[in-house]
Design an enzyme around this catalytic site. Structure first.
Site, PDB file in Angstrom:
ATOM      1  CG  ASP A 127     -43.499   6.909  11.176  1.00 15.88           C
ATOM      2  OD1 ASP A 127     -44.144   6.962  10.104  1.00 15.88           O
ATOM      3  OD2 ASP A 127     -44.010   6.586  12.258  1.00 15.88           O
ATOM      4  CD  GLU A 187     -49.061   4.411   9.675  1.00 16.21           C
ATOM      5  OE1 GLU A 187     -50.123   3.767   9.622  1.00 16.21           O
ATOM      6  OE2 GLU A 187     -47.943   3.878   9.914  1.00 16.21           O
TER       7      GLU A 187
END
Length: 374
Positions: free
Chosen positions: A83, A143
């Site tokens: 991400d 994250e």
């Protein structure tokens, strides 16, 4: 260990393909599109894949069997994420550009380059038929917001892996990250009571006034802990100047150098009570990555990495990082940890995000040496 130019070319081509997928945190379809490509790339190198499913984005777990006499060792755990902080459409505003020794593009430095480097390291080991123990790679989907759904998956590795190595970028000087400060996001929400600000202000309870006083108290609290970094990142509330505000909230970012300070400060914040009669105050822990402090086992892992680097003609240095990542979770859980094995560059979360291309092949060679020797 092979031809550096060929390695650089292979890493660059893979990195450009990964950056071509826009993967904002919280967009499960976009994340799944890139995860499918990553899965295919690593399955071709012998990985067995499994998926940890979540509505906001799935995490990918890739297990590679050991080769040679060390096939029954505990796995080396590598941590990455796919991400990014960038929204869909950022590639149009911030296109992928290759210029001299630099590759620019959203998510290139933080941290799709780490994934591309990791792939090349495994390729090098296979090409030279070098033995190694089992390897596990976890690719996290959230994250960038503190890994709220990945935390349990990562902490479940305690006792099942020998160490944890993060594929995040190194310090800007190229040093590895040998410990990390703790990182916590806290949300203060206030519910008051609306009233006419001129005709009957005394019948209202200002959520904004309550919030402001709470934030001032937090500032006073932090004076007793000068090592703590405290940032009021978001403040919002109310709606009209002639209405006593009925709601307000603030989100606060905190960084802790050590676990003891973290514990005391968070306990104080979570125990906060309303100042005004009738006001309702909620203190919510949005995300928390515990402080990962230097210690004997972490120092030993870094020493092993230094030896592996010497085997491929490199020198390593390391120091603590104020930024947080998933190695906070492994290091804080007692797993020997090390981070910063990704590409050199700069501009994480910024429009000038870029990868330093000459760092790619040496990092792949270093990772291969670590996999072979640890």
């Amino acid at each position: 260990m092979g031809n550096p130019q060929e390695q650089t070319t292979a890493i660059l081509e893979r990195l450009k393909r990964y950056v071509g997928f826009e993967t904002p945190t919280g967009d499960p379809d976009a994340l799944a599109d890139l995860a499918a490509v990553i899965r295919g790339d690593f399955e071709a190198l012998g990985a067995t894949a499994s998926v940890d499913e979540h509505p906001t984005g799935d995490h990918l777990v890739l297990d590679f069997p050991g080769i040679g006499r060390r096939r029954d060792d505990k796995p080396l755990l590598f941590l990455a994420h796919h991400d990014t902080v960038w929204p869909k459409g950022q590639l149009e505003r911030m296109p992928l550009v290759l210029e001299g020794d630099t590759l620019r593009g959203p998510g290139s430095y933080d941290m799709k380059a780490g994934l591309a480097i990791f792939h090349e390291a495994l390729t090098l080991l296979g090409r030279h038929d070098l033995e190694r123990g089992p390897i596990r790679l976890i690719v996290v989907a959230d994250e960038e917001i503190g890994s709220p759904t990945a935390r349990a998956l990562i902490e479940a590795q305690v006792g099942h892996v020998s160490c944890a190595i993060g594929l995040e970028p190194p310090h800007t000087g190229g040093e590895l990250k040998t410990s990390r400060w703790g990182s916590t996001r806290v949300r203060l929400s206030v519910v008051g009571k609306e009233a006419h600000a001129a005709l009957a202000p005394e019948t209202g309870i200002s959520a904004i006034d309550e919030l402001v006083d709470q934030l001032l108290n937090i500032r006073l609290l932090m004076r007793g802990y000068p090592s703590v970094l405290c940032n009021f990142g978001t403040v919002s509330g109310g709606g009209r100047t002639n209405v006593v505000a009925g709601t307000a909230f603030a989100e606060i970012g905190l960084r802790f150098k050590d676990a003891a300070t973290e514990k005391v400060v968070l306990a104080s914040l979570l125990a906060t009570e309303p100042i005004r009669p009738g006001a309702v105050l909620t203190v919510e822990l949005l995300s928390n990555r515990p402080a990962w402090a230097a210690g004997e086992s972490h120092d030993a892992l870094f020493a092993d990495a230094v030896k592996a680097a010497k085997a491929v003609g490199q020198t390593l240095e390391g120091r603590a990082a104020t930024g947080a990542a998933d190695t906070n979770l492994t290091g804080g859980s007692g797993i020997p940890s090390l981070d910063g094995l990704g590409a050199s560059g700069c501009g994480a979360h910024a429009v000038d995000e870029q990868v330093h291309i000459p760092s790619l092949a040496p990092r792949a060679q270093l990772l291969a040496a670590i996999m072979h020797t640890l």
